[in-house]
Design an enzyme around this catalytic site. Structure first.
Site, PDB file in Angstrom:
ATOM      1  N   TYR A 133      18.300  75.667  55.564  1.00  0.00           N
ATOM      2  CA  TYR A 133      19.709  75.380  55.849  1.00  0.00           C
ATOM      3  C   TYR A 133      20.064  75.791  57.283  1.00  0.00           C
ATOM      4  O   TYR A 133      20.734  75.036  58.008  1.00  0.00           O
ATOM      5  CB  TYR A 133      20.599  76.131  54.852  1.00  0.00           C
ATOM      6  N   ALA A 176      34.047  64.265  51.376  1.00  0.00           N
ATOM      7  CA  ALA A 176      35.504  64.448  51.353  1.00  0.00           C
ATOM      8  C   ALA A 176      36.084  64.570  49.955  1.00  0.00           C
ATOM      9  O   ALA A 176      37.299  64.547  49.796  1.00  0.00           O
ATOM     10  CB  ALA A 176      36.177  63.282  52.087  1.00  0.00           C
ATOM     11  N   SER A 225      27.541  75.333  61.249  1.00  0.00           N
ATOM     12  CA  SER A 225      27.737  76.614  60.575  1.00  0.00           C
ATOM     13  C   SER A 225      27.251  77.727  61.477  1.00  0.00           C
ATOM     14  O   SER A 225      26.335  77.534  62.296  1.00  0.00           O
ATOM     15  CB  SER A 225      26.960  76.649  59.262  1.00  0.00           C
ATOM     16  N   GLY A 255      35.777  69.252  53.180  1.00  0.00           N
ATOM     17  CA  GLY A 255      35.916  67.834  53.466  1.00  0.00           C
ATOM     18  C   GLY A 255      37.195  67.264  52.891  1.00  0.00           C
ATOM     19  O   GLY A 255      37.896  66.472  53.542  1.00  0.00           O
TER      20      GLY A 255
END
Length: 281
Positions: free
Chosen positions: A164, A11, A139, A16
């Site tokens: 990923y 964050a 994603s 974030g």
């Protein structure tokens, strides 16, 4: 969101940060999780300046290290008698294969197992706060992902995009497996694609990946737009009780065929729990 308590990982910047800012503007108390203490404090100051009266709490942890995740969870449980929303957002891509202190390939450890372990460590508190929501930032990269159970950590062959994409597919598979187990609990769990956003993603990579990402970064959407779907899934009244779904652009969309394969979901669930040292549930 007044009176609600939310925790957002990753964050301190990018999606974030904008998610934490949005939740704070909506009236929630928000825990800011980051790896760098200075960046955590900087994010809290910035959000506090933007939202007078904001209630923000700092938490510091490297979410690729399982001991640090457990320490983070203990601190969150000590600080919050209730937890209404958990946003698993922290992630990265690594152009070279690295191994964490736990001996696990770093992409899988951070981008996937970090979600699994933190969620399960906080799950009883979320159940006790029901209705509660778990938001897993995945994603669209999962669409090209494939879980290679024979080489889950890329020990024989490693590629940054492949690792990923597999980890982001892991996020979606974990979401669906957990949703089945949470049916009737009052806790929902959903995954999402935030969009291709101009953040610090891939900033530490080298070679063609780092060069290519640097070229396209100025043309990408801003982080505030990337946070829109996370905020929608975390707060939208119409999603109360909606669980085990995948969202993009603030609406439900189909995820990949492999992600919807229940047998693969269960295999990833079992493998993940073994890797974090928990009994298979």
């Amino acid at each position: 969101m007044a009176g609600k308590v939310c925790l957002v990982t990753g964050a301190t910047s990018g999606i974030g940060y904008e998610t934490a800012l949005g939740l704070t503007r909506a009236g929630a108390q928000v825990g800011i999780v980051g790896r760098d203490p200075a960046k955590v404090e900087r994010a809290i100051r910035a959000i506090g300046a933007a939202v007078p009266g904001a209630v923000l709490d700092p938490f510091v942890a490297d979410l690729s290290a399982q001991a640090e995740i457990r320490r983070l969870a203990a601190a969150v449980l000590a600080a919050y008698p209730r937890l209404d929303v958990l946003v698993n957002n922290a992630g990265a891509i690594f152009d070279r294969r690295e191994v964490t202190v736990d001996g696990i390939e770093r992409t899988w450890a951070l981008d996937h197992l970090g979600y699994v372990l933190l969620t399960l460590e906080l799950l009883d508190r979320l159940k006790g706060s029901a209705p509660a929501r778990i938001v897993n930032v995945a994603s669209a990269a999962h669409l090209r992902g494939h879980v290679d159970f024979a080489d889950l950590e890329g020990a024989r062959s490693y590629g940054a995009i492949r690792a990923y994409s597999q980890a982001k597919l892991g996020n979606v598979l974990f979401t669906y497996a957990l949703a089945r187990r949470l049916a009737g609990s009052g806790v929902t769990v959903n995954a999402l694609h935030p969009g291709v956003i101009n953040t610090g993603f891939a900033k530490n990579t080298r070679g063609l990946l780092g060069f290519g990402w640097g070229l396209i970064r100025p043309f990408l959407r801003p982080p505030a737009e990337g946070a829109a779907t996370s905020l929608h899934v975390a707060t939208a009244p119409e999603l109360a009780g909606v669980s085990g779904r995948y969202f993009s652009r603030c609406r439900e969309e189909p995820s990949s065929p492999e992600s919807r394969d229940e047998a693969v979901q269960e295999r990833v669930w079992e493998a993940s729990l073994r890797q974090i040292g928990r009994a298979v549930l």
